[in-house]
Structure formats: C-alpha cells, structure tokens
Write a protein that holds these residues in place. Structure first.
Motif, PDB file in Angstrom:
ATOM      1  N   THR A 116       0.857  -1.187   0.000  1.00 38.29           N
ATOM      2  CA  THR A 116       0.000   0.000   0.000  1.00 38.29           C
ATOM      3  C   THR A 116       0.895   1.238   0.000  1.00 38.29           C
ATOM      4  O   THR A 116       2.109   1.130   0.162  1.00 38.29           O
ATOM      5  N   ALA A 117       0.272   2.395  -0.177  1.00 35.94           N
ATOM      6  CA  ALA A 117       1.024   3.651  -0.261  1.00 35.94           C
ATOM      7  C   ALA A 117       1.500   4.088   1.126  1.00 35.94           C
ATOM      8  O   ALA A 117       0.774   3.936   2.117  1.00 35.94           O
ATOM      9  N   HIS A 118       2.752   4.597   1.182  1.00 37.77           N
ATOM     10  CA  HIS A 118       3.329   5.060   2.448  1.00 37.77           C
ATOM     11  C   HIS A 118       4.111   6.355   2.235  1.00 37.77           C
ATOM     12  O   HIS A 118       4.523   6.644   1.110  1.00 37.77           O
ATOM     13  N   SER A 119       4.319   7.071   3.344  1.00 37.43           N
ATOM     14  CA  SER A 119       5.145   8.283   3.325  1.00 37.43           C
ATOM     15  C   SER A 119       6.118   8.244   4.487  1.00 37.43           C
ATOM     16  O   SER A 119       6.089   7.308   5.295  1.00 37.43           O
ATOM     17  N   ILE A 167       7.794   8.541  11.199  1.00 35.26           N
ATOM     18  CA  ILE A 167       6.515   7.847  11.093  1.00 35.26           C
ATOM     19  C   ILE A 167       6.026   7.843   9.645  1.00 35.26           C
ATOM     20  O   ILE A 167       6.533   8.596   8.803  1.00 35.26           O
ATOM     21  N   CYS A 168       5.055   6.999   9.392  1.00 36.00           N
ATOM     22  CA  CYS A 168       4.296   7.126   8.150  1.00 36.00           C
ATOM     23  C   CYS A 168       3.063   7.947   8.499  1.00 36.00           C
ATOM     24  O   CYS A 168       2.267   7.555   9.353  1.00 36.00           O
ATOM     25  N   PRO A 169       2.908   9.141   7.877  1.00 40.34           N
ATOM     26  CA  PRO A 169       1.793  10.020   8.244  1.00 40.34           C
ATOM     27  C   PRO A 169       0.441   9.608   7.652  1.00 40.34           C
ATOM     28  O   PRO A 169      -0.567  10.257   7.938  1.00 40.34           O
ATOM     29  N   VAL A 170       0.419   8.552   6.834  1.00 42.22           N
ATOM     30  CA  VAL A 170      -0.877   8.102   6.295  1.00 42.22           C
ATOM     31  C   VAL A 170      -1.753   7.679   7.483  1.00 42.22           C
ATOM     32  O   VAL A 170      -1.277   6.943   8.360  1.00 42.22           O
ATOM     33  N   PRO A 171      -2.997   8.171   7.563  1.00 39.92           N
ATOM     34  CA  PRO A 171      -3.840   7.917   8.742  1.00 39.92           C
ATOM     35  C   PRO A 171      -3.892   6.443   9.148  1.00 39.92           C
ATOM     36  O   PRO A 171      -4.149   5.567   8.319  1.00 39.92           O
ATOM     37  N   GLY A 172      -3.592   6.230  10.433  1.00 40.22           N
ATOM     38  CA  GLY A 172      -3.646   4.888  10.999  1.00 40.22           C
ATOM     39  C   GLY A 172      -2.346   4.111  10.926  1.00 40.22           C
ATOM     40  O   GLY A 172      -2.129   3.167  11.694  1.00 40.22           O
ATOM     41  N   HIS A 173      -1.440   4.477  10.007  1.00 38.43           N
ATOM     42  CA  HIS A 173      -0.236   3.663   9.794  1.00 38.43           C
ATOM     43  C   HIS A 173       0.740   3.730  10.968  1.00 38.43           C
ATOM     44  O   HIS A 173       1.382   2.725  11.288  1.00 38.43           O
ATOM     45  N   ALA A 174       0.865   4.916  11.598  1.00 37.86           N
ATOM     46  CA  ALA A 174       1.764   5.020  12.757  1.00 37.86           C
ATOM     47  C   ALA A 174       1.278   4.076  13.863  1.00 37.86           C
ATOM     48  O   ALA A 174       2.079   3.348  14.470  1.00 37.86           O
ATOM     49  N   GLY A 177       2.133   0.482  13.521  1.00 39.09           N
ATOM     50  CA  GLY A 177       3.528   0.097  13.731  1.00 39.09           C
ATOM     51  C   GLY A 177       4.543   0.886  12.927  1.00 39.09           C
ATOM     52  O   GLY A 177       5.743   0.650  13.039  1.00 39.09           O
ATOM     53  N   MET A 178       4.082   1.835  12.121  1.00 34.23           N
ATOM     54  CA  MET A 178       5.018   2.609  11.300  1.00 34.23           C
ATOM     55  C   MET A 178       5.464   3.867  12.050  1.00 34.23           C
ATOM     56  O   MET A 178       5.167   5.003  11.662  1.00 34.23           O
ATOM     57  N   ALA A 179       6.164   3.649  13.148  1.00 33.05           N
ATOM     58  CA  ALA A 179       6.700   4.744  13.958  1.00 33.05           C
ATOM     59  C   ALA A 179       7.875   4.207  14.754  1.00 33.05           C
ATOM     60  O   ALA A 179       7.809   3.100  15.298  1.00 33.05           O
TER      61      ALA A 179
HETATM   62 CU    CU Z   1       2.121   3.995   5.663  1.00 30.77          CU
END
Ligand code: CU
Length: 189
Positions: A116-119, A167-174, A177-179
C-alpha cells in the motif's frame, strides 16, 4: 546563508585584487614603467583565475542545490528507510532507531516495499496527525503518499537535540507500527 557568506568573501577577495591591480597600475604609470604594469596585470589576472576556479565549485554546487526544493547542502549522514505493511526497516532491523547529531545534514532514501502507499516524516509524536518536527524532513505526505515500489529522498539539517519519531503520516499507519525513534543528540550527549 552559506551562499551569501561565500559570495561575500569571494566579492571581498575580488575587490581586494582589483584595488591591488589599480594600485600597481597607478604606481607603474607614475614610475613610467608600463612594461612592469603589463607584467603585474598578467600575473594578477592569472592569480584571479586560480582563485575563482578554486572558489567557484563550492559556489556553483551550492547554487545548484538551491534549485531543487527540499534539497539541502551536502549530507553528513545517510539512512535508507524501507517501508513495509506496517513497519519500517533501517539497516536491516525492524523499526531501528535513527540516531544523528545536532548539526548533521541527514539524507534519507525512502523505499516503499509495501503493498500500500506510504510516506515518511520526522514527527514530534509517534501518532497520526503529529506535527512535523524538523523542517523539510518529509517524503510524500498523508494525502499524497508514495505508491508501492516508489522511491523518494530528502536532505535536511538537524539543529535541535531531542527525541523525535519517524513515522508514516498516512492515517492509521503510525498506530499499526510505522513509527520509531529519531534521536538528535547534542554536542555533549
Ligand atoms: Cu504507511
């Protein structure tokens, strides 16, 4: 600011050389020795050429770096951050802390190996909606993340010691576990 300083010192040097040239020119004219003036001028021009070619690369590279937005000066440290669903790997370890020193110019290479897309961003807190902690420290955004397989990079300078999070700022991703910690050490720590 470094650009201004470089240009400033270069301009001062050139002004000094021009003044020197004028002084040599006037004194040789007064002495009636035009040949001396010609020789001195030749040496002066050679000298200016050497100085300019020595100083030009730094001025030139800086002006090149000014053109792409988000790019800073030459990096002092570099990390490759790989995004997965839903964690990062840095230097082979899952959610590895990134530790830098205040004053470092950090280059981040970001690879989205997820499906999926990440930042990427350096945030003040490890959660969705957290504020950007360091100016320029982001690749993509919550609204415009990088597609699977995409690559991005950014260069930014860290100045203030502290504990931040990448972090990944995409809503919910942090929260999924993306932090992970992004630590800026001070000169004495
Ligand atoms: Cu992400």
């Amino acid at each position: 600011l470094p650009f201004v300083l470089q240009v400033g010192s270069l301009a001062k040097l050139l002004l000094l050389l021009v003044l020197l040239g004028v002084m040599v020119g006037i004194s040789s004219w007064m002495l009636g020795r035009l040949w001396l003036g010609a020789i001195m001028t030749t040496f002066l021009l050679l000298f200016i050429g050497v100085i300019v070619s020595l100083l030009a690369p730094s001025v030139f590279s800086f002006s090149l770096q000014l053109m792409p937005p988000g790019q800073g000066p030459t990096p002092t440290v570099q990390f490759t951050v790989i995004a997965h669903d839903y964690y990062f790997t840095v230097q082979g370890s899952q959610n590895n802390s990134i530790i830098v020193k205040a004053g470092d110019v950090v280059k981040i290479i970001f690879l989205n190996e997820g499906s999926t897309a990440h930042s990427f961003m350096v945030a003040k807190e490890p959660r969705t909606g957290a504020m950007l902690a360091i100016q320029g420290a982001e690749i993509g955004s919550a609204a415009q993340p990088l597609a699977p397989g995409a690559r991005g990079e950014v260069i930014f300078k860290v100045t203030t010691p502290g504990t931040y999070y990448y972090i990944c700022p995409v809503p919910g991703h942090a929260e999924l576990g993306m932090a992970a910690p992004f630590i800026v050490r001070g000169p004495s720590s």
